[in-house]
Write an enzyme that holds these catalytic residues in place. Structure first.
Site, mmCIF file in Angstrom:
data_model
loop_
_atom_site.group_PDB
_atom_site.id
_atom_site.type_symbol
_atom_site.label_atom_id
_atom_site.label_comp_id
_atom_site.label_asym_id
_atom_site.label_seq_id
_atom_site.Cartn_x
_atom_site.Cartn_y
_atom_site.Cartn_z
ATOM 1 N N VAL A 140 0.868 -1.183 0.000
ATOM 2 C CA VAL A 140 0.000 0.000 0.000
ATOM 3 C C VAL A 140 0.899 1.225 0.000
ATOM 4 O O VAL A 140 1.708 1.402 0.908
ATOM 5 C CB VAL A 140 -0.912 0.023 1.254
ATOM 6 C CG1 VAL A 140 -1.746 1.301 1.276
ATOM 7 C CG2 VAL A 140 -1.796 -1.214 1.297
ATOM 8 N N LYS A 141 0.777 2.042 -1.025
ATOM 9 C CA LYS A 141 1.621 3.248 -1.105
ATOM 10 C C LYS A 141 0.919 4.331 -0.296
ATOM 11 O O LYS A 141 0.227 5.199 -0.835
ATOM 12 C CB LYS A 141 1.793 3.630 -2.585
ATOM 13 C CG LYS A 141 2.995 4.501 -2.839
ATOM 14 C CD LYS A 141 3.326 4.512 -4.310
ATOM 15 C CE LYS A 141 4.250 5.653 -4.675
ATOM 16 N NZ LYS A 141 5.532 5.667 -3.968
ATOM 17 N N SER A 142 1.070 4.227 1.018
ATOM 18 C CA SER A 142 0.296 5.106 1.905
ATOM 19 C C SER A 142 1.051 6.388 2.204
ATOM 20 O O SER A 142 2.265 6.472 2.004
ATOM 21 C CB SER A 142 -0.028 4.375 3.206
ATOM 22 O OG SER A 142 1.049 4.483 4.111
#
Ligand code: PMP
Length: 289
Positions: free
Chosen positions: A148-150
């Site tokens: 997840v590219k949070s």
């Protein structure tokens, strides 16, 4: 720099977000870094899919769906007007009361920034960059899934800071089991015994768009390439190591932990793939005007 915010195009000094946005308060949100090459947005739909999957994992709704995010990117890039640019697309949880509970945040916010490119200087790209193994580990997926590219990028920030303070250009991160995950903000590839390998997502690697492109190009060029768990030994003993990412493209590594990689300079496999990548980018992009 041009910024798309709430359907308007703004200049850098004009774009403002409320300080109670949970993106700021808790790093609650997702983002994408997208490259524009020669007037085309590279693999835009792949970036939108990754954004959408990350948002789903956080139970965060894309306001207006993928279609609005797509339109925001194209509008920001067109307003910026440069054929080569870097795009930052983000979705925040939106404003809410102080307190971590996202259920009170009713309106997630979409922002898109189109900016000039800032990449490694050409002499670095020619010589290869220096990597150092970080003392920070990539968090396991049951802590904070690296796929997840949070907006919570502190692990990456701390690793990059540590590498820079050690005089290196980039950090190599291992996962909790000691296997190679990726670099602070890029994927890693190793070429050894005539096979190209990159760690699987399950070992803590972001499923990079450039990484996917390199795997596809390797297939087309007849270069054996696969996802495989790697340890630092595989990198120390490699003939070539390179990093991949939207901003910098395909970047050769000349050393890891002060050990020269292969001959200590960019190698032929990197060169072949980089040329193929530069040739392939126009066809894989979406025109913005
Ligand atoms: N890993 C991390 C942690 C990153 O931040 C990035 C940059 N987005 C990458 C890998 C490379 O991914 P991509 O090729 O999609 O830019």
């Amino acid at each position: 720099m041009k910024i798309w915010l709430d359907g308007e195009i703004l200049d850098e000094g004009e774009a403002r977000l409320p300080v109670t946005d949970h993106g700021l308060l808790y790093g609650d949100g997702v983002f994408e870094g997208i490259r524009v090459f020669a007037g085309r947005v590279f693999r835009l739909d792949d970036h939108l899919a990754r954004l959408s999957h990350g948002a789903k994992a956080l139970a965060l709704e894309l306001p207006g769906g993928v279609a609005r995010a797509r339109a925001a990117v194209l509008a920001a890039v067109a307003a910026h007007g440069q054929p080569d640019a870097y795009v930052r697309l983000l979705v925040t949880r939106g404003v809410g009361p102080l307190g971590v509970d996202p259920s009170h945040c009713v309106a997630p916010r979409l922002v898109c920034i189109a900016d000039d490119l800032r990449i490694f200087p050409p002499e670095k790209l020619q010589a290869g960059i220096d990597l150092v193994t970080s003392s920070w580990r990539r968090p396991p997926s049951d802590v904070l899934d690296p796929r997840v590219k949070s907006l919570n990028y502190l692990n990456n920030v701390l690793a990059k800071l540590e590498a820079r303070r050690a005089g290196a250009d980039e950090a190599l991160l291992l996962n909790a089991a000691g296997r190679v995950a990726e670099a602070a903000v890029a994927n890693v590839f190793a070429w050894r015994d005539d096979v190209l390998a990159t760690p699987p997502g399950a070992d803590g690697a972001l499923e990079g768009i450039t990484r996917r492109t390199v795997l596809e190009l390797a297939g087309q060029l007849g270069i054996a390439a696969h996802e495989r768990p790697l340890t630092r030994f595989d990198l120390y003993a490699a003939d070539e190591v390179f990093l991949t990412g939207s901003g910098a493209g395909i970047v050769p590594v000349r050393s890891l932990d002060r050990r020269a990689i292969g001959a200590g300079r960019p190698g032929p496999v990197w060169s072949k793939l980089r040329n193929a990548y530069l040739d392939a980018t126009p066809a894989l992009g979406v025109a913005f005007r």
